[in-house]
Design a protein around this motif. Structure first.
Motif, PDB file in Angstrom:
ATOM      1  N   ASP A  70      87.081   4.546  -3.988  1.00 43.38           N
ATOM      2  CA  ASP A  70      88.031   3.859  -3.350  1.00 43.38           C
ATOM      3  C   ASP A  70      88.094   2.401  -3.470  1.00 43.38           C
ATOM      4  O   ASP A  70      89.406   1.564  -3.691  1.00 43.38           O
ATOM      5  CB  ASP A  70      87.528   4.218  -1.603  1.00 43.38           C
ATOM      6  CG  ASP A  70      88.300   3.607  -0.505  1.00 43.38           C
ATOM      7  OD1 ASP A  70      89.596   3.258  -0.989  1.00 43.38           O
ATOM      8  OD2 ASP A  70      87.988   3.776   0.702  1.00 43.38           O
ATOM      9  N   ARG A 113      93.994   4.287   1.175  1.00 40.96           N
ATOM     10  CA  ARG A 113      92.650   4.299   1.757  1.00 40.96           C
ATOM     11  C   ARG A 113      92.847   5.665   2.656  1.00 40.96           C
ATOM     12  O   ARG A 113      91.737   6.203   2.810  1.00 40.96           O
ATOM     13  CB  ARG A 113      92.947   3.263   2.766  1.00 40.96           C
ATOM     14  CG  ARG A 113      91.631   2.951   3.765  1.00 40.96           C
ATOM     15  CD  ARG A 113      90.418   2.770   2.714  1.00 40.96           C
ATOM     16  NE  ARG A 113      89.309   2.400   3.642  1.00 40.96           N
ATOM     17  CZ  ARG A 113      88.357   3.249   4.015  1.00 40.96           C
ATOM     18  NH1 ARG A 113      88.530   4.512   3.486  1.00 40.96           N
ATOM     19  NH2 ARG A 113      87.299   3.066   4.707  1.00 40.96           N
ATOM     20  N   PHE A 116      92.122   8.761   0.599  1.00 41.89           N
ATOM     21  CA  PHE A 116      90.457   8.881   0.168  1.00 41.89           C
ATOM     22  C   PHE A 116      89.895   9.638   1.302  1.00 41.89           C
ATOM     23  O   PHE A 116      88.681  10.421   1.159  1.00 41.89           O
ATOM     24  CB  PHE A 116      89.975   7.709  -0.407  1.00 41.89           C
ATOM     25  CG  PHE A 116      89.991   7.259  -1.545  1.00 41.89           C
ATOM     26  CD1 PHE A 116      89.227   7.960  -2.723  1.00 41.89           C
ATOM     27  CD2 PHE A 116      90.841   6.638  -2.074  1.00 41.89           C
ATOM     28  CE1 PHE A 116      89.462   7.631  -3.859  1.00 41.89           C
ATOM     29  CE2 PHE A 116      91.061   5.989  -3.494  1.00 41.89           C
ATOM     30  CZ  PHE A 116      90.261   6.765  -4.391  1.00 41.89           C
ATOM     31  N   THR A 130      83.210   6.839   4.782  1.00 41.94           N
ATOM     32  CA  THR A 130      84.513   6.428   4.679  1.00 41.94           C
ATOM     33  C   THR A 130      84.795   5.473   6.182  1.00 41.94           C
ATOM     34  O   THR A 130      85.849   4.656   5.762  1.00 41.94           O
ATOM     35  CB  THR A 130      85.248   7.949   4.526  1.00 41.94           C
ATOM     36  OG1 THR A 130      84.767   8.444   3.268  1.00 41.94           O
ATOM     37  CG2 THR A 130      86.758   7.795   4.120  1.00 41.94           C
ATOM     38  N   THR A 137      86.395  -2.058   2.535  1.00 41.63           N
ATOM     39  CA  THR A 137      87.261  -1.844   1.351  1.00 41.63           C
ATOM     40  C   THR A 137      88.447  -2.771   1.553  1.00 41.63           C
ATOM     41  O   THR A 137      88.985  -3.355   0.610  1.00 41.63           O
ATOM     42  CB  THR A 137      87.697  -0.357   1.476  1.00 41.63           C
ATOM     43  OG1 THR A 137      88.201   0.010   2.578  1.00 41.63           O
ATOM     44  CG2 THR A 137      86.277   0.607   1.085  1.00 41.63           C
TER      45      THR A 137
END
Length: 169
Positions: A70, A113, A116, A130, A137
């Motif tokens: 990611d 995003r 993922f 996540t 991220t």
């Protein structure tokens, strides 16, 4: 992905912030300063680090691999977004304006995003890391975009305005 009400509110607020502060301003065009290049990615990354502290020790190898992929994809998209903007001198600073490609790359960033997250669910990977890492991220992606933008400004000898508070007498 399993989203609780608070997670949804955070995602919506973050999306609104990014859409206005970053995407809209880049497409419309905005004056740049060191502060404008550093503040948002620094804040998002710092919040992201704090957010993943609990999820990281419990993360599986699959979660860590997914997070690494990611980050790698979002960093590449950040580099592309920077390269897709034009930089011009306006007075004592640099004006940045995005293009249609910038918009496409922002949509790809959002899609990556979300993708993922769904990939992790499809592979049966717990989504706690996540979900916890979205600010990290995004902060890294915007940070690398702004770092390349700063490098491009330096290479072209363009100025950056200093955004300091006025001194009161």
């Amino acid at each position: 992905m399993n989203f609780g009400p608070l997670t949804i509110v955070v995602y919506v607020a973050l999306a609104a912030l990014v859409l206005y502060r970053v995407v809209y301003k880049q497409l419309r065009g905005t004056m740049l300063s060191r502060k404008s290049l550093v503040t948002l990615p620094l804040v998002l990354t710092a919040i992201g680090v704090v957010t993943i502290v609990d999820a990281l020790p419990k993360a599986s190898t699959g979660e860590l691999a997914l997070l690494g992929a990611d980050i790698a994809v979002l960093v590449v998209l950040g580099l592309g977004r920077s390269a897709s903007t034009t930089l011009t001198r306006q007075g004592n600073t640099t004006f940045q304006k995005g293009s249609a490609l910038t918009l496409v790359l922002w949509l790809a960033t959002i899609g990556a995003r979300v993708g993922f997250g769904f990939l992790g669910g499809y592979l049966g990977i717990d989504d706690s890391l996540t979900s916890a890492s979205i600010m990290l991220t995004l902060g890294l992606s915007i940070g690398i975009q702004n770092a390349l933008t700063y490098y491009r400004i330096e290479q072209r000898g363009l100025p950056l305005a200093e955004q300091s508070r006025p001194v009161r007498a």
